[in-house]
Design an enzyme around this catalytic site. Structure first.
Site, mmCIF file in Angstrom:
data_model
loop_
_atom_site.group_PDB
_atom_site.id
_atom_site.type_symbol
_atom_site.label_atom_id
_atom_site.label_comp_id
_atom_site.label_asym_id
_atom_site.label_seq_id
_atom_site.Cartn_x
_atom_site.Cartn_y
_atom_site.Cartn_z
ATOM 1 N N ARG A 172 0.147 -0.951 0.325
ATOM 2 C CA ARG A 172 -0.007 0.165 0.051
ATOM 3 C C ARG A 172 1.112 1.156 -0.028
ATOM 4 N NH1 ARG A 172 -4.744 -1.775 1.229
ATOM 5 N NH2 ARG A 172 -5.206 -2.708 3.448
ATOM 6 N N HIS A 219 -18.589 9.137 -0.285
ATOM 7 C CA HIS A 219 -19.012 7.437 -0.035
ATOM 8 C C HIS A 219 -19.833 7.090 -0.132
ATOM 9 C CE1 HIS A 219 -18.469 3.739 2.447
ATOM 10 N NE2 HIS A 219 -19.433 4.348 3.367
ATOM 11 N N ARG A 229 -9.506 1.363 -3.276
ATOM 12 C CA ARG A 229 -8.371 1.013 -2.402
ATOM 13 C C ARG A 229 -8.036 1.668 -1.299
ATOM 14 N NH1 ARG A 229 -6.851 -3.555 -4.809
ATOM 15 N NH2 ARG A 229 -4.788 -3.390 -3.555
HETATM 16 C C1 GRF Z 1 -19.100 6.055 -5.910
HETATM 17 O O1 GRF Z 1 -20.450 5.277 -5.510
HETATM 18 C C2 GRF Z 1 -18.852 6.075 -4.307
HETATM 19 O O2 GRF Z 1 -19.221 6.836 -3.425
HETATM 20 C C3 GRF Z 1 -17.694 5.222 -4.306
HETATM 21 O O3 GRF Z 1 -17.338 4.182 -5.463
HETATM 22 C C4 GRF Z 1 -18.406 4.776 -6.611
HETATM 23 C C5 GRF Z 1 -18.012 5.612 -8.056
HETATM 24 O O4 GRF Z 1 -18.575 5.296 -8.208
HETATM 25 N N1 GRF Z 1 -16.725 5.685 -3.532
HETATM 26 P P1 GRF Z 1 -17.769 6.323 -10.034
HETATM 27 O O5 GRF Z 1 -16.526 5.559 -10.251
HETATM 28 O O6 GRF Z 1 -17.729 7.318 -9.743
HETATM 29 O O7 GRF Z 1 -19.441 6.019 -10.612
#
Ligand code: GRF
Length: 202
Positions: A59, A103, A85
């Site tokens: 990492r 998130h 990640r």
């Molecule tokens: C989103 O739902 C975000 O909250 C999460 O990963 C997803 C990514 O979606 N961390 P995208 O690749 O932007 O369409």
């Protein structure tokens, strides 16, 4: 930073190009070769670098490569727009107050993987998304912006995820604007202190 679909990345680009916020997205980093985010960067004419986690032994080594890329691009802010990640404390320390994550839950509920599935399993009637600063704990940094959506009785994973994502696309640009404003405030406060320190004492 994006790992897959890249819809948040594209939403952020479009918002920045409409000056909301007035920022330039100077670089996309992806970790999965051929992901949709990489294609979007090509279509939107945004420079894209592949930093593949499979080619880094740890990492920390991956994060060192990210730090080098962002430092070379002289970025002010780094946005984890669907970066699948966990980052190490190294990346957090390199960009204190400058690392934003999106998130798909109303944090502090449903941290970690498959937040949408966790919300459905818990039977909540309100779900949502959170844009926050990143600290050393997963999905736990200071909250910048949140949006709530209803969970309907007939929702499945896909329908709820789509409703949440629509809100992600709205709040991520707002969060970037807020993080940038905080940086400016911090810089101004620092400059203020510097000026005071050189005032003649008598
Ligand atoms: C989103 O739902 C975000 O909250 C999460 O990963 C997803 C990514 O979606 N961390 P995208 O690749 O932007 O369409």
């Amino acid at each position: 930073m994006a790992s897959g679909e890249g819809s948040n990345f594209e939403a952020l680009i479009l918002a920045c190009r409409a000056d909301q916020p007035p920022a330039d997205v100077v670089l996309l980093v992806v970790n999965n070769p051929g992901c949709r985010a990489q294609e979007r960067a090509g279509r939107l004419a945004v420079p894209c670098r592949l930093i593949d986690h499979r080619r880094h032994p740890s990492r920390e080594a991956l994060d060192d490569a990210l730090i080098e890329a962002f430092t070379a691009a002289a970025v002010d802010l780094v946005v984890m727009a669907g970066w699948m990640r966990i980052v190490s404390p190294r990346l957090v320390a390199a960009f204190p107050g400058r690392l934003v994550n999106i998130h798909p839950s109303l944090l502090p509920s449903f941290r970690g993987l498959d937040a949408v599935g966790q919300a459905l399993a818990a039977g909540v009637t309100l779900a949502g998304c959170t844009a926050h600063l990143v600290n050393e704990e997963v999905d736990a940094g200071e909250i910048l912006v949140q949006a709530a959506v209803p969970v309907h009785a007939h929702d499945d994973h896909a329908s709820l995820a789509t409703r949440i994502q629509r809100q992600e696309h709205r709040i991520l640009p707002l969060a970037v604007a807020l993080a940038a404003q905080r940086l400016r405030d911090r810089t101004a406060a620092g400059a203020g202190r510097g000026t005071a320190a050189v005032q003649p004492s008598g």
